[in-house]
Design an enzyme around this catalytic site. Structure first.
Site: not given
Length: 418
Positions: A177, A308, A343
């Site tokens: 990620c 994030h 995400h």
């Protein structure tokens, strides 16, 4: 603010300054830079019931899926059937970035270049399909076309093939990620050192059953929407898409009269490798400090942070703790666009980088939507629900990943007078 990092993390020697002159984005809130910018400003949500795979048996199954994407509209040198969905996103976003930069494919072909694409899942959507066939019908039923697409190197190789690049370095970065920021940082180094003149860098991933199920089993999928920093947050929504930045040296951009979105000031990396999934506050703080040092800035220079911000209990508290460790009690506004686009795994920090570049150019901070009340354990001004106008000079983009892989990117407003 030019130069390369020394082993101690400082700057050494005047090197090429690096700027972003083109953006390509494929997201659930808009495809193309104008639609994406409008979606960010409006606080649009991409959340909807999943249609990509059968969700029977799951108690809830929302995600930020992209509907109506037509790969054939973007691919001219290869068949969409040759590429998995993530590679289709990456190639389309690269086509957009080249056009947005005011370039032709031939102009990119004429210079030494780099293609660097980050990913979490590669083509796991095709792997889902192959696994289902194998279980249901046996090895003889496997789809050879899909099997040829699963190599993750096709995410970057597909771009090279589509644009007909020859004098090019091609890299697929698998750091989960945080991979988008890793890929952009790789491009920054290549241009600043003079190894290449242009770079197409970012990340791409497609919605797949494997990843949704994995996060679901971890208990980190939200039942409705993603609410980063909210007292009632319940987890992530998986998403999909691609973000590609076309970067070049400042000299190249000025020589051709290019529009400049932002300057890449520097980046930092860290990997604590202390736990497969749990974030480490000290490692994140070290990464932020390294990014500031590499960019030649102080913490007080940062106007807002693109966090994030996954919306899980652990991430948000840990990330804000790391930010506070570096910034003290005076924190810049800290937002999460995952509240809008979900995400997107390997595309996440790349799309956030594109959002930061747009924010610098247009003078606004995108909101954290779905917000009701801030958790005191991660108290930040998350710009709840509505974008705000702001004069921005420096922005920070955090990318954090499983395995302790962290990458923080720093972008600055380009001003001719500077």
């Amino acid at each position: 603010m030019s130069g390369v990092a020394t082993p101690e993390g400082g700057r050494r020697g005047a090197r090429h300054r690096v700027v972003v002159t083109g953006l390509g984005v494929v997201t659930s809130i808009g495809t193309g830079v104008d639609a994406f910018a409008a979606g960010l400003r409006a606080g649009r949500s991409g959340a909807k019931p999943i249609g990509a795979f059968d969700t029977t048996g799951f108690a809830y199954s929302n995600a930020c899926e992209i509907n109506g994407f037509d790969a054939a509209a973007w691919l001219t040198a290869q068949s969409p059937d040759d590429l998995g969905r993530a590679a289709q996103f990456a190639v389309a976003a690269s086509r957009m970035a080249v056009a947005d930069a005011g370039l032709t494919a031939q102009q990119v072909r004429d210079v030494r270049s780099l293609v660097s694409v980050g990913t979490t899942d590669g083509e796991s959507r095709d792997l889902d399909h192959l696994t289902a066939l194998q279980v249901a019908e046996g090895d003889d039923a496997l789809d050879e076309v899909a099997a040829r697409r699963v190599w993750p190197g096709r995410l970057s190789a597909g771009i090279v093939r589509e644009l007909g690049l020859e004098d090019v370095e091609t890299v697929t970065v698998p750091t989960a990620c945080a991979a988008g920021n890793y890929a952009v940082g790789y491009g920054y180094d290549a241009i600043s050192s003079g190894d290449v003149e242009m770079a197409l860098c970012g990340g791409a991933d497609a919605l797949c059953r494997k990843t949704f199920t994995g996060f679901y089993r971890l208990g980190t999928i939200a039942p409705d929407v993603c609410r980063p920093f909210d007292a009632d947050r319940q987890g992530i929504l998986t998403g999909e898409g691609a973000g590609i930045l076309l970067m070049e040296s400042l000299e190249s951009a000025l020589a051709r009269g290019a529009r400049i979105y932002a300057e890449v000031l520097g980046y930092g990396l860290s990997c604590d490798a202390s736990h497969p999934v749990a974030p480490d506050r000290d490692s994140i703080a070290r990464c932020i400090t390294a990014a500031h040092r590499n960019a030649g800035i102080e913490a007080t220079d940062v106007d807002f942070i693109s966090a994030h911000g996954t919306g899980t209990k652990a991430n948000d508290v840990t990330e804000v703790g790391a930010i506070r460790q570096v910034f003290g009690d005076t924190l810049p506004r800290t937002v999460s666009i995952k509240s809008m686009i979900g995400h997107t795994m390997g595309a996440a920090s790349a799309l956030a980088s594109a959002a930061c570049a747009l924010a610098l150019r247009d003078g606004f901070i995108p909101p954290t939507i779905n917000h009701r009340s801030t958790d005191p354990a991660c108290a930040v001004d998350c710009v709840p629900n509505e974008a705000v106008e702001a004069e921005l000079k420096v922005v920070q983009n955090n990318g954090l990943a499983f395995g302790g892989n962290n990458a923080v990117l720093v972008l600055g407003k380009w001003e001719q007078a500077a």
